[in-house]
Design a protein around this motif. Sequence first.
Motif, short mmCIF file in Angstrom:
data_model
loop_
_atom_site.label_atom_id
_atom_site.label_comp_id
_atom_site.label_asym_id
_atom_site.label_seq_id
_atom_site.Cartn_x
_atom_site.Cartn_y
_atom_site.Cartn_z
N PHE A 1 0.79 -1.23 0.00
CA PHE A 1 0.00 0.00 0.00
C PHE A 1 0.83 1.29 0.00
O PHE A 1 0.31 2.37 -0.25
N GLN A 2 2.12 1.17 0.23
CA GLN A 2 2.95 2.36 0.43
C GLN A 2 2.80 3.43 -0.65
O GLN A 2 2.72 4.62 -0.34
N PRO A 3 2.73 3.07 -1.95
CA PRO A 3 2.61 4.13 -2.97
C PRO A 3 1.34 4.96 -2.86
O PRO A 3 1.26 6.05 -3.42
N TRP A 4 0.32 4.44 -2.15
CA TRP A 4 -0.97 5.16 -2.06
C TRP A 4 -1.22 5.72 -0.66
O TRP A 4 -2.29 6.25 -0.40
N ALA A 5 -0.26 5.59 0.23
CA ALA A 5 -0.46 6.05 1.60
C ALA A 5 -0.46 7.58 1.61
O ALA A 5 0.56 8.22 1.39
N VAL A 6 -1.63 8.13 1.84
CA VAL A 6 -1.76 9.58 1.79
C VAL A 6 -2.04 10.14 3.17
O VAL A 6 -2.62 9.48 4.03
N ARG A 7 -1.64 11.39 3.36
CA ARG A 7 -1.90 12.06 4.64
C ARG A 7 -3.30 12.65 4.66
O ARG A 7 -3.82 13.01 5.70
N VAL A 8 -3.90 12.77 3.49
CA VAL A 8 -5.16 13.50 3.33
C VAL A 8 -6.11 12.59 2.58
O VAL A 8 -6.17 12.66 1.37
N ASN A 9 -6.83 11.71 3.26
CA ASN A 9 -7.62 10.79 2.45
C ASN A 9 -9.11 10.97 2.55
O ASN A 9 -9.87 10.22 1.98
N SER A 10 -9.58 11.99 3.24
CA SER A 10 -10.98 12.35 3.10
C SER A 10 -11.18 12.78 1.65
O SER A 10 -10.41 13.57 1.11
N ARG A 11 -12.20 12.25 1.01
CA ARG A 11 -12.41 12.55 -0.40
C ARG A 11 -12.47 14.06 -0.65
O ARG A 11 -11.93 14.56 -1.62
N GLU A 12 -13.16 14.75 0.25
CA GLU A 12 -13.33 16.18 0.04
C GLU A 12 -12.01 16.93 0.20
O GLU A 12 -11.78 17.95 -0.46
N HIS A 13 -11.12 16.43 1.06
CA HIS A 13 -9.83 17.09 1.24
C HIS A 13 -8.96 16.93 -0.01
O HIS A 13 -8.34 17.88 -0.48
N VAL A 14 -8.91 15.70 -0.56
CA VAL A 14 -8.16 15.48 -1.79
C VAL A 14 -8.74 16.33 -2.92
O VAL A 14 -8.02 16.96 -3.70
N PHE A 15 -10.05 16.35 -2.99
CA PHE A 15 -10.78 17.14 -4.00
C PHE A 15 -10.35 18.61 -3.96
O PHE A 15 -10.04 19.22 -4.99
N LEU A 16 -10.30 19.17 -2.76
CA LEU A 16 -9.94 20.59 -2.64
C LEU A 16 -8.47 20.83 -3.00
O LEU A 16 -8.13 21.88 -3.55
N TYR A 17 -7.60 19.88 -2.68
CA TYR A 17 -6.18 20.03 -3.04
C TYR A 17 -6.02 20.08 -4.57
O TYR A 17 -5.27 20.90 -5.10
#
Length: 650
Positions: A580-596
């Motif tokens: 899973f390491q390549p996908w380990a994100v600090r921001v995984n709420s969908r809305e947070h990624v969306f805003l980034y």
Amino acid sequence: MSNLVQIDGLAPLANVERKKSKVMLLFPPEWVPTAPYLALPSLTAVLREAGHTVVQRDINIEMYDHFFTTEFLIWVKGRLGMQLKPLQDKEKAGTLNEREADQKAVVEQAYAVDVFDLAERAEDSKRIVRGERFYEAEKLEGALNCFREVMQYISAAYYPASLVFYPMESNLGYRPGVSKEVFACLDDEQVNVYRDICNQLVLPSVSKEKPDVVGVSIGTQMQLLAGLTFCKMIKETFPHIKVVVGGNVITRLQEELPHHERFFTEVFDAAILYEGEHALLWYIEALNGQRAMESVPNLMYRHADGVKQSKEVYTEKTAALPLPDFEGLPLDHYFVPERIIPYLATRGCYWGRCTFCDHGQGYFDQYRGMTAQHVVEQVTALRDKYQCKHFLFSDESYPPALFKKVSQLLVDQNVGIKWTTLIRFEETLQDQAIWDLAAKAGCCTLYYGMESANERVLNLMDKHAKKSVIQNNLHQAAKAGIWNHVMAFYGFPGETREEALETRQFVIDNQPVIHSVELFYFVAYRHTPMVRNPEKFGITIHKQEEYDLPLDYYYTLNEPSTLSCLDAMQLCEEFYKNDFQPWAVRVNSREHVFLYISKFGTNKLPQIYARQTAMVGSPEGVSGLVTWPVAHSDGDEGMSRVTSHDVGNG
């Protein structure tokens, strides 16, 4: 079998004065605190259009806002102190049992925390998620971890409950599928944090507003205990107020509810099944003597003869419904720096064939949708009314024809919004120009239910997607600048280990164009075609008597040569530990990624991925937000389900 009715207005009884009511609508915890949920605004719009007064309250965001305050955390410190003294007294007297010793250790550790420092950091964390510092990934990660720290502190005061921030996995130790435990939980002063939330946030508001009717929307199983707690406490405190529940979970439990009359005598007065906009309106009119209660469709209610259910089901005409009404919701209090509004263009799923899926259980009939022109008109109206440019298109799966038409209109009319939605992999979406147009129209992130990368398994699921199409869609969307989130699962009945590993290898091989991933294991949800026809899929469903409010079932394979449920769980854990390491994100709420993505205008966001120095599955691994749908346990099975309190038969 209920009859499906399309009723133009269901006219009230003649010569009856149209009485107006005051209605309070509540959305209970737990849900992601990043945007309002669409249920309340949809109900509110219809009720207000009919002249009723509506107070809508998102108790979910109010609860999190309340949790992360100095006032509440000092109150928690007092609760901890009140629990600690009798435990210390028992220890001195030598009467402390093992469970109490564990509780004492947890409470002592929490009581020693500097609550003023914790509260100060929590208050600042709220400012971070609501302001420009949100876009500094390290600061956002720190804020989210602070929220987790606070939830752990609060949990100590409700031992042995485990309250978490995100993902929504809080555990009060009671199983929501067992009615005996549900009723016990509603009165449990020790673990049921929602009783205190009700006392502090809900009951004072009910007392102030004095509504005639309170409606509680329970859309997910994670909201069930909170929602029912609110209902019961409102009903006990204000017996003259009618309490009505609705939402997807209530609809899924419609066969069981009549067998538990206690719900209708102790917890709520009525339940609305399927779509609720007009059913709630007509229920209120029936309470006001404007129509016969038995004529209200979609309704289950208490009667002198017991629990009655309407024989008719009303399905909404989506194009005729008013614009969702968000007035009164705390739009600037969600844990995001920009307003995000949900919007629904369709009801049901246009595909509607997947044998593992029960999402459509919330709708009685098949898929319905609005025209692209109507969609864009409504989205534009919402943009202008609420000064909002970010939208969650909450459809089950966005239809490809609508996807193309809406994208074109958004560009042609220069609507200037950013949006995200769920979508299927489709052969009709293999032209790069389609994805480029969607990105130009403001599409930032897409969520795909891939389920498997093996075509034989996909055909068993009745998804019928081709591997080459999946790959093309992902590459084309990524090239257009759209963030691809892929969801899949192991263990569909009949899937071999080799076929499951094909899915694993596919996501690894396509990692550059799969920006985030969720890999789960198959669950036999009770309203799926598979559970209705288990022999067709080679499984045996095991119904346990105590699970009398089931939303899913334990199953075994008739031919044990393929992946079992336990095998799938273990493969899932291995994926998260090893791959899973390549996908380990600090921001995984969908809305947070969306805003980034909206902010930075790219799907290349190295700053939101965790900086790994240790294996993901290790204790030293990712400390921030990780898409982690697997709960770990110390037992042999590797994953734990909700553990139950000892609830007697009395």
